[in-house]
Scaffold this active site. Sequence first.
Site, short mmCIF file in Angstrom:
data_model
loop_
_atom_site.label_atom_id
_atom_site.label_comp_id
_atom_site.label_asym_id
_atom_site.label_seq_id
_atom_site.Cartn_x
_atom_site.Cartn_y
_atom_site.Cartn_z
N CYS A 36 0.83 -1.22 0.00
CA CYS A 36 0.00 0.00 0.00
C CYS A 36 0.86 1.26 0.00
O CYS A 36 0.45 2.30 -0.52
CB CYS A 36 -0.97 0.00 1.18
SG CYS A 36 -0.15 -0.15 2.76
N HIS A 307 -1.06 1.35 7.55
CA HIS A 307 -1.56 1.24 6.19
C HIS A 307 -1.50 2.62 5.54
O HIS A 307 -1.57 3.63 6.24
CB HIS A 307 -3.02 0.74 6.31
CG HIS A 307 -3.71 0.52 5.01
ND1 HIS A 307 -3.19 -0.30 4.03
CD2 HIS A 307 -4.87 1.03 4.53
CE1 HIS A 307 -4.04 -0.30 3.01
NE2 HIS A 307 -5.05 0.50 3.28
#
Length: 360
Positions: A36, A307
């Site tokens: 990510c 994330h």
Amino acid sequence: MDDTGANASALEKEIGSEQFPVNEHYFGLVNFGNTCYCNSVLQALYFCRPFREKILAYRSQPRRKENLLTCLADLFHSIANQKRKVGVIPPKKFITRLRKENELFDNYMQQDAHEFLNYLLNTIADLLQEERKQDKTNGRLANGSLDSQNHNSNTPPPSTWVHEIFQGTLTNETRCLTCETISSKDEDFLDLSVDVEQNTSITHCLRGFSNTETLCSEYKYYCEECRSKQEAHKRMRVKKLPMILALHLKRFKYMEQLQRYTKLSYRVVFPLELRLFNTSGDATNPERLYDLVAVVVHCGSGPNRGHYIAIVKSHDFWLLFDDDIVEKIDAQAIEEFYGLTSEISKNSESGYILFYQSRD
């Protein structure tokens, strides 16, 4: 796969076919195991229009041997030429190449999005400079004449379109408090890293960046003019602002007592419109207006946990890219990514890299 399809058609409905921008595509990117950090930066760069246009133009030139730049160009080309307007693409070739090129990214661990951005821009610039050098050599061999300036290894490598888009210049000024002589040294940047404090704004962070510090006691400055160590004032000023200003907020701080990095989830307001004053005297345009075009957001409590997602502006609306999921968001919702006023819940979603594009 079905839910992704459902997500895509929901997005298309939400934007509406009359509103859907011509020649625009919104494609999520598949996550290949903690990638990510890479997906979010690629989405942000795709929506930096000048950058995307240069990458696509590069793709239409004669093919060269595969490298990180050709893989990125193929990926952007693939997004821009999809039959459908929305969907998901696996950036497999790019990730494979990235892992091959740099052992830092050759694993399934969470990496730092800022390190990746830095690596990517510098690598592309290096590849372009290398290609230009080769073209020159080939051109020289073709017409048989030698280009004398090529023998001078001291000439700085020519600037590329990466520099034209992202490069700004800082000037480091030191003023001796005894003789008042100012010495200044310029340095170029492709992105600017600024310190963060609680409950502040980007403007405040940038102002802090240019604060004057006094060099005294054991940190005295050796003045060439006085030929001795003297007290001095030192400050950093922005001499030349870039077309796209990539601002990296230093949210990860090494804590000695914990022996690890911790995240500063401070609330730092970043406006949709940023008015920047060039603080150095010989600046060409003293004031520039910038528009926020993309933000890489870090969600979680530390650099190697958590994330990354990206929010981008496309035409006149905002989209959130979370790996393979793409949704339209309200401009008001951007405030949720400023950070937290209290440090109690560490798990924040906070702006980490901001991309501002100059209006002129």
